[in-house]
Design an enzyme around this catalytic site. Structure first.
Site: not given
Length: 449
Positions: A21-22, A25
């Site tokens: 997920h990170e 980003h």
């Protein structure tokens, strides 16, 4: 031992999903020319860190999430040379891309997991009813053992897992729906009213309460628990159960339903042993389960080996078909998650279905003990849930940031700081309440067994 496996599975699950997920980003921010200062897995005290280019990569003490910290004038002064790389200086479309990248990464990961599973083959059960409880809503609706369920509420059913999902989805609406069956005597359509059937309050035990099972169980004892009520009554492995209180035992579920209703009450049980009937007195021990007293005797049934083999199936596709099946599975899961969340908000579905870290650890641990295939499937499901949760329009979540950046794109100016600060307080209150509810449900599940 089970607790240790659950803990390790929980750490691995969170580690994989949060990192992906990170990284979503991080990857998009870098492609948009934004300077990333910190990539952290976990919150709180830094345990381990290393520098790579402009970014400090670190592991922190609290492994319940992570974050990517970008250069931003709103947090600290920025050198003139780096102004163009500051997040707050970017076009709203770039900001929106960064916000949506984390959930998108979780979606891509789930698609990859499902593609691998469908390519290698997914072991599952056919949507064939092996057993129907006498007097159950399923039997009253007209479902019989041997029926194959082809669709629920117009949605096709491929496997028993599909059947459970479609039944939960259809039942939680509270509206009557149709089930299309294929039986020995031909096709049939039965109407199910979830309210009258007592299955509108949905959970993983819905099909049990409805009265159907995929297990082809025969009323023959395979195991007797030492010291149990059955052992005290003299029941042995290999005994065929014939009568209980003079009534025929046509299925194992009939025995279960009788025992549940008669805790600590003597029952006359007739078994066939070596071709001869034996009558014995069986007194179920009392078991407290979710505040109710039920009977337990310590017997394990026998699966009919031929019917059990026939019940197995494997879903396997070629590379392109596996992609299509993966997308269909992921899209269906996302839609199902959103519908369940919406029905929780309207009171149609109980919020007791929300789980926290303990539930996540338990589910991850059980799937890990079952094997690699169930564990990967669980990872895909949680990854999709994480994507959906983060896209909710709640400040502090990616969906909240996306909402602010969309407003900036439309109005041509950033959302005022005071509005964002107020939204942050609302978002914090929402997430704190959600976590409190999840922890309460976790605690209740622990004490209720």
């Amino acid at each position: 031992m089970n607790g240790l496996i659950s803990l390790l599975a929980f750490i691995v699950t969170l580690g994989i999903l949060v990192t992906v997920h990170e990284y979503g980003h991080y990857w998009v921010a870098r492609r948009c020319g934004i300077k990333v200062l910190t990539f952290s897995i976990g919150f709180g005290k830094k345990l381990l860190s290393w520098q790579r280019g402009d970014t400090t990569w670190q592991l922190a003490a609290i492994p319940l999430g992570g974050y990517v910290r970008m250069l931003d004038e709103r947090e600290a002064p920025v050198d003139d040379a780096d102004l163009s790389r500051s997040f707050n200086q970017q076009h709203p479309l770039k900001k929106m891309a960064v916000a949506v990248a984390g959930p998108a990464a979780n979606l891509i990961l789930a698609l990859l997991f499902y593609w691998i599973l469908f390519l290698s083959g997914v072991s599952t059960l056919k949507p064939v009813v092996a057993d129907v409880v006498s007097g159950s809503p399923a039997q009253l609706a007209g479902i019989r053992a041997g029926d194959r369920i082809d669709s629920v509420a117009g949605e096709p059913v491929v496997s028993w897992d599909d059947l459970l999902g479609q039944m939960i989805d259809a039942s939680s609406s509270g509206v009557p729906f149709d089930m299309v069956l294929r039986g020995a005597s031909g096709d049939a359509t039965v109407r199910v009213d979830p309210v009258k059937a007592g299955i509108s309050n949905v959970d993983a035990d819905l099909l049990d309460r409805f009265g159907i099972s995929p297990l082809p169980i025969i009323p023959v004892v395979s195991q007797v628990e030492p010291g149990s009520a059955a052992a005290q009554a003299g029941i042995r492995a290999g005994d065929k159960l014939s009568l209980i209180n003079g009534k025929p035992l046509d299925s194992w579920t009939t025995l279960q339903q009788t025992l549940i209703k008669h805790p600590d009450q003597p029952l006359q049980l007739t078994v066939i042993r070596a071709g001869a009937p034996l009558v014995m007195t069986l007194t179920p021990h009392v078991l407290e389960l979710k505040g109710k007293r039920i009977g337990r005797v310590g017997l394990a049934p026998t699966l009919d080996p031929q019917r059990w083999d026939a019940q197995q199936m494997q879903l396997r596709y070629g590379p392109l078909d596996a992609m299509a099946a993966s997308w269909s599975k992921a899209w269906g899961t996302v839609g199902f998650t959103l519908r369940m969340f919406g029905r929780m908000l309207t009171g149609q579905v109980s919020t007791s279905q929300i789980g926290g870290p303990v539930t996540l650890a338990t589910v991850a641990g059980r799937s890990a003990q079952m094997g690699l295939e169930p564990f990967i499937s669980t990872l895909a499901l949680i990854s999709l849930s994480l994507a959906v949760l983060n896209l909710l329009p709640v400040p502090l979540l990616d969906g909240g940031h996306l909402m602010y950046h969309t407003a900036e794109l439309v109005t041509g100016r950033p959302v005022p700081e005071r509005v964002q600060a107020f939204g942050m307080r609302l978002g914090l209150a929402f997430l704190a309440g959600l976590m409190a509810l999840a922890l309460y449900n976790d605690f209740f599940r622990l004490i209720s067994g």
